[in-house]
Design a protein around this motif. Sequence first.
Motif, mmCIF file in Angstrom:
data_model
loop_
_atom_site.group_PDB
_atom_site.id
_atom_site.type_symbol
_atom_site.label_atom_id
_atom_site.label_comp_id
_atom_site.label_asym_id
_atom_site.label_seq_id
_atom_site.Cartn_x
_atom_site.Cartn_y
_atom_site.Cartn_z
ATOM 1 N N ASP A 175 0.821 -1.214 0.000
ATOM 2 C CA ASP A 175 0.000 0.000 0.000
ATOM 3 C C ASP A 175 0.852 1.260 0.000
ATOM 4 O O ASP A 175 0.355 2.353 -0.299
ATOM 5 N N PHE A 176 2.128 1.119 0.329
ATOM 6 C CA PHE A 176 3.017 2.269 0.429
ATOM 7 C C PHE A 176 3.727 2.574 -0.891
ATOM 8 O O PHE A 176 4.430 3.579 -0.998
ATOM 9 N N PHE A 177 3.591 1.679 -1.871
ATOM 10 C CA PHE A 177 4.249 1.868 -3.171
ATOM 11 C C PHE A 177 3.161 1.955 -4.239
ATOM 12 O O PHE A 177 2.540 2.994 -4.401
ATOM 13 N N ALA A 178 2.908 0.875 -4.957
ATOM 14 C CA ALA A 178 1.950 0.914 -6.064
ATOM 15 C C ALA A 178 0.619 0.263 -5.730
ATOM 16 O O ALA A 178 -0.386 0.509 -6.394
ATOM 17 N N GLY A 179 0.603 -0.618 -4.697
ATOM 18 C CA GLY A 179 -0.635 -1.276 -4.311
ATOM 19 C C GLY A 179 -1.032 -2.444 -5.190
ATOM 20 O O GLY A 179 -1.998 -3.142 -4.896
ATOM 21 N N ASP A 180 -0.296 -2.687 -6.258
ATOM 22 C CA ASP A 180 -0.621 -3.744 -7.214
ATOM 23 C C ASP A 180 0.659 -4.105 -7.947
ATOM 24 O O ASP A 180 1.290 -3.239 -8.571
#
Length: 558
Positions: A360-365
């Motif tokens: 959740d702290f970067f791209a989330g996917d």
Amino acid sequence: MEKAIIYQIFTRLFGNTNTTRKHNGTLMDNGCGKLNAFTPAVLRRIKELGVTHVWYTGVIRHATTTDYTRYGIPRQHPAVVKGNAGSPYAITDYYDIDPDLATNVDKRMNEFESLVKRTHKAGLKMIIDFVPNHVARQYKSTAKPKGIADFGENDNTGMQFSPQNNFYYCPEQSFAADIDLYHGEELPYEEFPAKATGNDCFGNRPGRNDWYETVKLNYGVDYCDAGGVSTHFSPTPDTWKKMLDILLFWAGKGVDAFRCDMAEMVPSAFWQWVTTEVRKKHHNVKFIGEVYNPGRYREYINAGFDYLYDKVGMYDSLRDVVCGHRSATDITRQWQTNDDIADHMLYFLENHDEQRIASDFFAGDARKGIPALMTSALMRTNPFMLYAGQEYGERGMDEEGFSGRDGRTTIFDYWSVDSLIHGYSSRRQLTKEEKSIEATYKKVLNIATNEKAVTGGKFFDLMYVNPTSADFNADRQYVFLRSNEDDLMIVLANFSDESSDCKVNIPQHAFNYLNLKKGIMEGTDLLNGEKITITLSDTDPLNLSVEAWSGRVIKISK
């Protein structure tokens, strides 16, 4: 010519199938991966991913709260251990293997030596950590060869600095860090005189956010000289000699390369000396440096490093492009900054220090990282590194204990990782999404290692002739060419959440530089096998469709 693809493995986590995952759990609670988990079948799967080198992180004995005194291993006071498992960068014995990783603790070095042989037999090269800047506060080698003195054994502890001391001291002062010095024990941790802390904290009171569990090593640099920092490299400092012995010890066991932790915190003069000395006996040993200051990249390359992290540069740029904070045109600026040392830059999107792409702290996917993967793995001939679990979209969103929920996979706690269990221990549990990400990584990385246009070909950035227009979004798309004598590859990475029909211009300069012919050509998209007819021209653009968070890798035989 080989293009290195490095697979970083946090060894303690890999192969651990215990899913108890108790918060702050002990070794008995949560289990631990073992060196023997790297069977020929596992290593073959890693190799098939497109990997050439395996970096086994955390194999040298480091501080832990687990009691191994029955094996003759000194116990560590928990006040100066981060997490129950402990940091792999708080080394307690440079000549020993971490007992957590052994099936038979008494035979732990034999198990490591067998792993070296299995790794090589699988066609892979072996990398381990070399941690030169600091050691655990209670460092004590019980495995060092005869005739070698321990770190600090002959120090003059009454001096803050001496060129022949291994540590820096705070004479007449006790260690009094801003932490709980008891940590559940009857007696507090005591250290007198206090030693300087690993992150260049030269007082006796490091804070809880300092590297308080470590001690700074002395390479002949006086950081507290009255006239400023001064160096004392002649005669050769004792720490230099001890570190050379350690590197030769591991190189003698078949280690192919060393990933050198916080290399820029150790003087480049030492690296110049030690890399030269090691290569006198082990000619092909590689050195990979963790250096974050771009202004010092060339200094450390000239000092003997084969590769340096490109963190403050390509990693930061690609991360921001993925997250929509920078334009894809910034990628061009980043490679141009280091073009003269391009072959020495190690690209990556994840490692043990950084947040997972899917967190959740970067791209989330994880899918959003695919265009960055294509760009960093296929753009140049330099190495690319991935972190175990990345190829399955590991999210790193656990709250393990000492490590909180921060998007990183813990290096301090006993834990297990679902994506690695699915990928290597129980593949029937792989989800549809994990299978899809793995398939894409496998295709891209095998292109990187097998296609000669990538491993040794020329690179041509097309962004300068493809500004943002109705037919090309230069903020969200990045396009370049790779070419050798036989093949041309067109690589288009789409960082957008929308599919697009792009028109890509190729200038006359590219035809001249890459020795390309114009006209109608037959090509194949190496990602999906699609056959495609291409017209190469400097006047009419290529028409290429591209899916969201994906790309095209079109190979054309010249």
